[in-house]
Design a protein around this motif. Structure first.
Motif, PDB file in Angstrom:
ATOM      1  N   PRO A 241       0.815  -1.221   0.000  1.00 32.67           N
ATOM      2  CA  PRO A 241       0.000   0.000   0.000  1.00 32.67           C
ATOM      3  C   PRO A 241       0.851   1.275   0.000  1.00 32.67           C
ATOM      4  O   PRO A 241       1.125   1.863   1.051  1.00 32.67           O
ATOM      5  CB  PRO A 241      -0.794  -0.134   1.304  1.00 32.67           C
ATOM      6  CG  PRO A 241       0.083  -0.933   2.210  1.00 32.67           C
ATOM      7  CD  PRO A 241       0.857  -1.860   1.328  1.00 32.67           C
ATOM      8  N   VAL A 242       1.307   1.694  -1.186  1.00 31.32           N
ATOM      9  CA  VAL A 242       2.118   2.906  -1.292  1.00 31.32           C
ATOM     10  C   VAL A 242       1.217   4.149  -1.256  1.00 31.32           C
ATOM     11  O   VAL A 242       0.049   4.100  -1.646  1.00 31.32           O
ATOM     12  CB  VAL A 242       2.974   2.906  -2.580  1.00 31.32           C
ATOM     13  CG1 VAL A 242       3.944   1.731  -2.568  1.00 31.32           C
ATOM     14  CG2 VAL A 242       2.100   2.863  -3.819  1.00 31.32           C
ATOM     15  N   LEU A 243       1.792   5.247  -0.782  1.00 33.29           N
ATOM     16  CA  LEU A 243       1.064   6.512  -0.675  1.00 33.29           C
ATOM     17  C   LEU A 243       1.688   7.545  -1.602  1.00 33.29           C
ATOM     18  O   LEU A 243       2.913   7.629  -1.719  1.00 33.29           O
ATOM     19  CB  LEU A 243       1.113   7.036   0.769  1.00 33.29           C
ATOM     20  CG  LEU A 243       0.607   6.097   1.874  1.00 33.29           C
ATOM     21  CD1 LEU A 243       0.838   6.737   3.234  1.00 33.29           C
ATOM     22  CD2 LEU A 243      -0.860   5.772   1.661  1.00 33.29           C
ATOM     23  N   LYS A 244       0.863   8.344  -2.249  1.00 34.00           N
ATOM     24  CA  LYS A 244       1.373   9.399  -3.120  1.00 34.00           C
ATOM     25  C   LYS A 244       1.818  10.611  -2.321  1.00 34.00           C
ATOM     26  O   LYS A 244       2.787  11.286  -2.672  1.00 34.00           O
ATOM     27  CB  LYS A 244       0.306   9.811  -4.140  1.00 34.00           C
ATOM     28  CG  LYS A 244      -0.019   8.728  -5.158  1.00 34.00           C
ATOM     29  CD  LYS A 244      -1.059   9.225  -6.165  1.00 34.00           C
ATOM     30  CE  LYS A 244      -1.380   8.147  -7.196  1.00 34.00           C
ATOM     31  NZ  LYS A 244      -2.407   8.595  -8.170  1.00 34.00           N
ATOM     32  N   GLU A 245       1.100  10.903  -1.251  1.00 29.93           N
ATOM     33  CA  GLU A 245       1.398  12.091  -0.448  1.00 29.93           C
ATOM     34  C   GLU A 245       2.124  11.698   0.835  1.00 29.93           C
ATOM     35  O   GLU A 245       1.929  10.600   1.374  1.00 29.93           O
ATOM     36  CB  GLU A 245       0.093  12.832  -0.092  1.00 29.93           C
ATOM     37  CG  GLU A 245      -0.726  13.262  -1.306  1.00 29.93           C
ATOM     38  CD  GLU A 245       0.002  14.268  -2.178  1.00 29.93           C
ATOM     39  OE1 GLU A 245       0.792  15.073  -1.617  1.00 29.93           O
ATOM     40  OE2 GLU A 245      -0.220  14.258  -3.404  1.00 29.93           O
ATOM     41  N   THR A 246       2.945  12.606   1.341  1.00 33.21           N
ATOM     42  CA  THR A 246       3.669  12.377   2.591  1.00 33.21           C
ATOM     43  C   THR A 246       2.767  12.685   3.778  1.00 33.21           C
ATOM     44  O   THR A 246       2.239  13.796   3.875  1.00 33.21           O
ATOM     45  CB  THR A 246       4.922  13.265   2.670  1.00 33.21           C
ATOM     46  OG1 THR A 246       5.785  12.960   1.570  1.00 33.21           O
ATOM     47  CG2 THR A 246       5.670  13.041   3.978  1.00 33.21           C
ATOM     48  N   PRO A 247       2.563  11.729   4.695  1.00 35.65           N
ATOM     49  CA  PRO A 247       1.725  11.996   5.874  1.00 35.65           C
ATOM     50  C   PRO A 247       2.277  13.153   6.707  1.00 35.65           C
ATOM     51  O   PRO A 247       3.492  13.289   6.871  1.00 35.65           O
ATOM     52  CB  PRO A 247       1.802  10.669   6.655  1.00 35.65           C
ATOM     53  CG  PRO A 247       2.112   9.641   5.610  1.00 35.65           C
ATOM     54  CD  PRO A 247       3.018  10.333   4.629  1.00 35.65           C
ATOM     55  N   LYS A 248       1.387  13.961   7.228  1.00 38.11           N
ATOM     56  CA  LYS A 248       1.793  15.164   7.951  1.00 38.11           C
ATOM     57  C   LYS A 248       2.568  14.851   9.222  1.00 38.11           C
ATOM     58  O   LYS A 248       3.415  15.647   9.652  1.00 38.11           O
ATOM     59  CB  LYS A 248       0.553  15.998   8.298  1.00 38.11           C
ATOM     60  CG  LYS A 248      -0.146  16.588   7.081  1.00 38.11           C
ATOM     61  CD  LYS A 248      -1.369  17.406   7.485  1.00 38.11           C
ATOM     62  CE  LYS A 248      -2.064  17.993   6.262  1.00 38.11           C
ATOM     63  NZ  LYS A 248      -3.270  18.785   6.645  1.00 38.11           N
ATOM     64  N   GLU A 249       2.282  13.701   9.851  1.00 34.63           N
ATOM     65  CA  GLU A 249       2.932  13.406  11.130  1.00 34.63           C
ATOM     66  C   GLU A 249       4.390  12.993  10.974  1.00 34.63           C
ATOM     67  O   GLU A 249       5.137  12.915  11.953  1.00 34.63           O
ATOM     68  CB  GLU A 249       2.174  12.297  11.876  1.00 34.63           C
ATOM     69  CG  GLU A 249       2.296  10.901  11.272  1.00 34.63           C
ATOM     70  CD  GLU A 249       1.241  10.579  10.237  1.00 34.63           C
ATOM     71  OE1 GLU A 249       1.044   9.391   9.956  1.00 34.63           O
ATOM     72  OE2 GLU A 249       0.614  11.528   9.705  1.00 34.63           O
ATOM     73  N   ALA A 250       4.834  12.699   9.739  1.00 32.86           N
ATOM     74  CA  ALA A 250       6.197  12.224   9.507  1.00 32.86           C
ATOM     75  C   ALA A 250       7.146  13.407   9.343  1.00 32.86           C
ATOM     76  O   ALA A 250       7.036  14.166   8.385  1.00 32.86           O
ATOM     77  CB  ALA A 250       6.234  11.328   8.274  1.00 32.86           C
ATOM     78  N   GLN A 251       8.100  13.526  10.277  1.00 31.43           N
ATOM     79  CA  GLN A 251       8.983  14.684  10.297  1.00 31.43           C
ATOM     80  C   GLN A 251      10.330  14.448   9.653  1.00 31.43           C
ATOM     81  O   GLN A 251      10.986  15.392   9.217  1.00 31.43           O
ATOM     82  CB  GLN A 251       9.195  15.141  11.754  1.00 31.43           C
ATOM     83  CG  GLN A 251       7.919  15.584  12.454  1.00 31.43           C
ATOM     84  CD  GLN A 251       8.157  15.911  13.909  1.00 31.43           C
ATOM     85  OE1 GLN A 251       8.819  15.167  14.640  1.00 31.43           O
ATOM     86  NE2 GLN A 251       7.631  17.045  14.343  1.00 31.43           N
ATOM     87  N   ILE A 252      10.809  13.205   9.626  1.00 28.75           N
ATOM     88  CA  ILE A 252      12.123  12.933   9.062  1.00 28.75           C
ATOM     89  C   ILE A 252      11.986  12.024   7.845  1.00 28.75           C
ATOM     90  O   ILE A 252      10.973  11.350   7.660  1.00 28.75           O
ATOM     91  CB  ILE A 252      13.085  12.313  10.098  1.00 28.75           C
ATOM     92  CG1 ILE A 252      12.556  10.953  10.584  1.00 28.75           C
ATOM     93  CG2 ILE A 252      13.300  13.269  11.274  1.00 28.75           C
ATOM     94  CD1 ILE A 252      13.555  10.212  11.466  1.00 28.75           C
ATOM     95  N   VAL A 253      13.032  11.995   7.030  1.00 28.32           N
ATOM     96  CA  VAL A 253      12.981  11.304   5.738  1.00 28.32           C
ATOM     97  C   VAL A 253      12.614   9.833   5.883  1.00 28.32           C
ATOM     98  O   VAL A 253      11.768   9.308   5.150  1.00 28.32           O
ATOM     99  CB  VAL A 253      14.332  11.457   5.008  1.00 28.32           C
ATOM    100  CG1 VAL A 253      14.381  10.548   3.782  1.00 28.32           C
ATOM    101  CG2 VAL A 253      14.554  12.902   4.604  1.00 28.32           C
ATOM    102  N   SER A 254      13.260   9.128   6.813  1.00 29.14           N
ATOM    103  CA  SER A 254      13.010   7.687   6.929  1.00 29.14           C
ATOM    104  C   SER A 254      11.561   7.403   7.305  1.00 29.14           C
ATOM    105  O   SER A 254      10.948   6.475   6.774  1.00 29.14           O
ATOM    106  CB  SER A 254      13.957   7.060   7.956  1.00 29.14           C
ATOM    107  OG  SER A 254      13.792   7.659   9.227  1.00 29.14           O
ATOM    108  N   HIS A 255      10.992   8.200   8.210  1.00 25.81           N
ATOM    109  CA  HIS A 255       9.596   8.006   8.595  1.00 25.81           C
ATOM    110  C   HIS A 255       8.672   8.275   7.410  1.00 25.81           C
ATOM    111  O   HIS A 255       7.736   7.511   7.135  1.00 25.81           O
ATOM    112  CB  HIS A 255       9.258   8.929   9.771  1.00 25.81           C
ATOM    113  CG  HIS A 255       7.962   8.605  10.436  1.00 25.81           C
ATOM    114  ND1 HIS A 255       7.344   9.448  11.330  1.00 25.81           N
ATOM    115  CD2 HIS A 255       7.128   7.521  10.324  1.00 25.81           C
ATOM    116  CE1 HIS A 255       6.227   8.907  11.756  1.00 25.81           C
ATOM    117  NE2 HIS A 255       6.064   7.732  11.158  1.00 25.81           N
ATOM    118  N   GLN A 256       8.942   9.335   6.665  1.00 25.53           N
ATOM    119  CA  GLN A 256       8.136   9.668   5.491  1.00 25.53           C
ATOM    120  C   GLN A 256       8.158   8.535   4.466  1.00 25.53           C
ATOM    121  O   GLN A 256       7.110   8.091   3.984  1.00 25.53           O
ATOM    122  CB  GLN A 256       8.666  10.959   4.861  1.00 25.53           C
ATOM    123  CG  GLN A 256       8.506  12.192   5.733  1.00 25.53           C
ATOM    124  CD  GLN A 256       9.306  13.378   5.219  1.00 25.53           C
ATOM    125  OE1 GLN A 256      10.016  13.282   4.210  1.00 25.53           O
ATOM    126  NE2 GLN A 256       9.210  14.500   5.908  1.00 25.53           N
TER     127      GLN A 256
END
Length: 445
Positions: A9-24
């Motif tokens: 399940p890939v996402l097109k948009e970056t979730p707002k709660e993810a602050q660093i690259v690895s989490h995003q």
């Protein structure tokens, strides 16, 4: 694996709660899903990465003479009271009562449990040295879990524990793990830099953190270029319990420690310049992924982990512990290896090492050739991911780059007409064409 049959399940948009690259990227590429603060579901793609990392760690631990067991996540409070740590550990320990009002805890580490195993079964110095390890989930109730798996509450950890008859033996066990760690991280495509560290609540008087170099690392690092140049992955290290092996390990250990390495908190610029020639001085960023400790009798003495020594007297075992953050490594690797398009997996731990992109799913010739190349790759022992979705080409290219498949093969009507397929290197973005008839030869090479 055919992508139409896989759960990614890939996402097109970056979730707002993810602050660093690895989490995003871990959220976008379908590695994890947050279940609660600092606790994650590991989705199939992320689980494959965890297993790859586990396997490398396991091979190097076994090679260094450690023996695997599996300890429980739930631990009895009485063991921790014996060691004196139950009240001292702090609020990070999740304390629980069962239906019989017995005090339990979700293990943040396992020194007490493994010491109890040792004192139950080991009686003589003839059974030493002994190193027991497990790869198990741990829990620490972080006051502010953040940065995805980099600072979560539940995490997968490799923790090893050595037992020796005397301090000399214990320090040799420490050197074994120290050198095994250098090999382990380099096999994952990383550069591990060992640095002297505080022992913290684990205790003891000798400790090293292992930092991997990453452009977006959490700490500033100053180090000798030798850490980038030394080939530990292929180094011949003698892990035998012979005088020759012990001597070689001591020489290698001392050689490494002669090189300068420090985080910005402990950096001494004058010492750095005095120890390291200007052309070898390096500065960067780093992430802690491992920590090792020698702590002697800290646990064996209060918990009665005694053995009969060679002179017929009971003595306390000398101990050390050695941790690697397995789940944390996934995030650290992504921090160390990514670009604007997504993850760039090192080939040693990529979930899929070959991507096959069908530019025109439903076209008889394209489908037939993709199926053929996919079968050839499987028979050759590779791990191909075949994007057979009925999607536009741009979406397929974006997905392959996002999830970081190292080598990508593109098949389309024009290429088939010309008798060629396109091969792209994910890391360099370089592309080349090879004749379709040479695919199997290229794959073997």
């Amino acid at each position: 694996m055919r992508l139409t049959r896989y759960f990614l399940p890939v996402l097109k948009e970056t979730p707002k709660e993810a602050q660093i690259v690895s989490h995003q990227l871990m959220l976008r590429a379908g590695l994890i899903k947050q279940q609660s603060a600092g606790v994650y579901v590991w989705l199939p793609f992320g689980l494959k990465v965890l297993k790859k990392i586990e396997n490398i760690i396991r091979e190097e631990q076994n090679n260094a003479g450690a023996i695997e067991l599996l300890m429980p996540t739930m631990q009895g409070a009485d063991l921790w009271r014996e060691s004196g740590r139950y009240d001292d550990y702090g609020l990070e320990m999740l304390r629980i009562k069962d239906r019989h009002e017995r005090d339990l805890l979700f293990g943040p580490t396992a020194e007490e449990v493994v010491t109890d195993v040792f004192r139950t079964y080991v009686r003589s110095y003839k059974d030493l040295p002994l190193n027991l390890y497990n790869i198990q989930w741990k829990f620490r109730d972080e006051i502010r879990p953040r940065f995805g798996v980099m600072r979560g509450r539940e995490f997968l950890m490799k923790d090893a524990y050595s037992f020796d008859i005397d301090e000399n033996g214990a320090r040799d066990s420490y050197r074994k793990m120290f050198l095994a760690y250098l090999r382990t991280f380099q096999r994952m495509g990383l550069r591990g830099v060992p640095m002297r560290a505080d022992t913290g609540p684990i205790g003891g008087d000798l400790s090293h953190e292992f930092i991997i170099l990453a452009p977006t690392g959490e700490s500033g690092v100053f180090y000798d270029a030798i850490y980038e140049e030394r080939d530990w992955a292929n180094a011949e290290i003698d892990f035998s319990n012979t005088d020759t092996g012990r001597k070689q390990r001591e020489e290698l250990f001392n050689e490494v420690l002669q090189s300068y390495a420090a985080t910005d908190e402990m950096h001494d610029d004058a010492e750095f310049k005095a120890k390291v020639p200007e052309e070898r001085r390096r500065e960067g960023r780093g992430i802690e992924v491992g920590h090792i400790f020698f702590f002697g009798e800290k646990y064996s003495k209060p918990m009665g982990a005694k053995i009969m020594g060679p002179e017929g007297k009971e003595i306390n075992a000398q101990m050390g512990s050695y941790g690697i953050g397995v789940s944390r490594l996934v995030g650290a690797i992504i921090e160390a290896s990514h670009d604007e398009n997504g993850i760039v997996w090192p080939k040693e731990i990529t979930p899929f090492d070959l991507g096959i992109i069908n530019l025109k799913s439903g076209d008889a010739e394209c489908d037939a050739l993709c199926d053929k190349l996919y079968d050839i790759a499987l028979k050759a022992g590779r791990e191909p991911l075949y994007d057979d979705r009925n999607e536009r080409a741009g979406a397929k290219f974006a997905t392959m780059d996002l999830i970081g498949v190292p080598t990508q093969i593109t098949i389309g009507p024009r290429g088939i007409q010309n008798g060629v397929i396109e091969i792209k290197d994910r890391k360099t973005q370089e592309k080349k064409e090879i004749p379709i008839t040479e695919f199997e030869t290229w794959l073997k090479a």
